[in-house]
Design a protein around this motif. Structure first.
Motif, PDB file in Angstrom:
ATOM      1  N   LEU A  27       0.818  -1.209   0.000  1.00 34.01           N
ATOM      2  CA  LEU A  27       0.000   0.000   0.000  1.00 34.01           C
ATOM      3  C   LEU A  27       0.853   1.262   0.000  1.00 34.01           C
ATOM      4  N   GLN A  39      -7.757   2.888  -6.090  1.00 36.35           N
ATOM      5  CA  GLN A  39      -7.611   2.098  -7.300  1.00 36.35           C
ATOM      6  C   GLN A  39      -6.389   1.220  -7.161  1.00 36.35           C
ATOM      7  N   GLY A  40      -6.362   0.138  -7.905  1.00 32.99           N
ATOM      8  CA  GLY A  40      -5.200  -0.736  -7.883  1.00 32.99           C
ATOM      9  C   GLY A  40      -5.562  -2.164  -7.552  1.00 32.99           C
ATOM     10  N   ALA A  41      -4.549  -2.992  -7.589  1.00 27.75           N
ATOM     11  CA  ALA A  41      -4.731  -4.426  -7.344  1.00 27.75           C
ATOM     12  C   ALA A  41      -5.001  -4.692  -5.869  1.00 27.75           C
ATOM     13  N   PRO A  42      -5.725  -5.785  -5.561  1.00 32.17           N
ATOM     14  CA  PRO A  42      -5.924  -6.166  -4.157  1.00 32.17           C
ATOM     15  C   PRO A  42      -4.580  -6.411  -3.473  1.00 32.17           C
ATOM     16  N   THR A  43      -4.502  -6.053  -2.198  1.00 32.12           N
ATOM     17  CA  THR A  43      -3.281  -6.203  -1.414  1.00 32.12           C
ATOM     18  C   THR A  43      -3.590  -7.027  -0.174  1.00 32.12           C
ATOM     19  N   LEU A  44      -2.705  -7.943   0.158  1.00 34.82           N
ATOM     20  CA  LEU A  44      -2.868  -8.756   1.349  1.00 34.82           C
ATOM     21  C   LEU A  44      -2.508  -7.920   2.572  1.00 34.82           C
ATOM     22  N   ASP A 108      -0.040  -3.884   5.878  1.00 40.23           N
ATOM     23  CA  ASP A 108       0.509  -4.709   4.801  1.00 40.23           C
ATOM     24  C   ASP A 108       1.920  -5.166   5.143  1.00 40.23           C
ATOM     25  N   ARG A 136      -7.748  -9.806   2.001  1.00 35.27           N
ATOM     26  CA  ARG A 136      -7.407  -9.035   0.806  1.00 35.27           C
ATOM     27  C   ARG A 136      -8.090  -7.682   0.901  1.00 35.27           C
ATOM     28  N   PHE A 137      -7.304  -6.640   0.816  1.00 33.32           N
ATOM     29  CA  PHE A 137      -7.805  -5.266   0.832  1.00 33.32           C
ATOM     30  C   PHE A 137      -7.836  -4.811  -0.614  1.00 33.32           C
ATOM     31  N   SER A 138      -9.002  -4.370  -1.078  1.00 32.51           N
ATOM     32  CA  SER A 138      -9.086  -3.942  -2.473  1.00 32.51           C
ATOM     33  C   SER A 138      -9.878  -2.668  -2.585  1.00 32.51           C
ATOM     34  N   ALA A 139      -9.673  -1.986  -3.686  1.00 32.19           N
ATOM     35  CA  ALA A 139     -10.403  -0.756  -3.971  1.00 32.19           C
ATOM     36  C   ALA A 139     -11.868  -1.089  -4.208  1.00 32.19           C
TER      37      ALA A 139
END
Length: 140
Positions: A27, A39-44, A108, A136-139
């Motif tokens: 992040l 915006q962006g890809a999901p992040t663990l 993260d 998973r944290f995502s927009a």
């Protein structure tokens, strides 16, 4: 190759992300100050802290004390269908925390930020969900 991916994923889910992740690959460091659409890809991310912001602190403390007392007397952390009596140890099922809206401290591995349920997440339960759980944290 799939076996390697599975082993890496298993290791990430069992470890502390602070020790497992390459810093500056997750992040944005300023996410807690961000205003707008993410915006962006999901992040663990992992859960560092969890509380219910829709329930009074005294009510949460009363349930916490009752649960600790039950466990001290040898009753496991087993949820029942109904709430147990908060006054008498060992009577009825393990008391459940009341549920309203959960608030989290997430990380993260480098960046820590706060988050609140937008919609109810029934899989996450105060008193049962372990700290360090990965999500998973995502927009939006």
């Amino acid at each position: 190759m799939q076996d390697l991916k599975d082993k890496v994923e298993e290791q990430l889910l069992k470890s502390d992300l602070q020790r497992s992740m390459l810093h500056s690959t997750g992040l944005d460091r300023h996410i807690s100050q961000f205003m707008g659409v993410l915006q962006g890809a999901p992040t663990l991310v992992q859960i560092l802290a969890i509380t219910d912001i829709g329930i009074s602190a005294s009510q949460l403390e009363q349930v916490r004390v009752a649960r600790e007392e039950r466990m001290r007397y040898g009753e496991g952390n087993v949820e029942g269908d109904e709430d147990g009596d908060l006054e008498i140890e060992g009577e009825g099922p393990m008391p459940k925390y009341p549920r309203s809206q959960l608030h989290f401290r997430l990380s993260d591995g480098l960046t820590t930020f706060e988050g609140t349920e937008y919609r109810r997440l029934p899989e996450l339960v105060l008193g049962t969900t372990p700290l360090g759980l990965k999500v998973r944290f995502s927009a939006i």
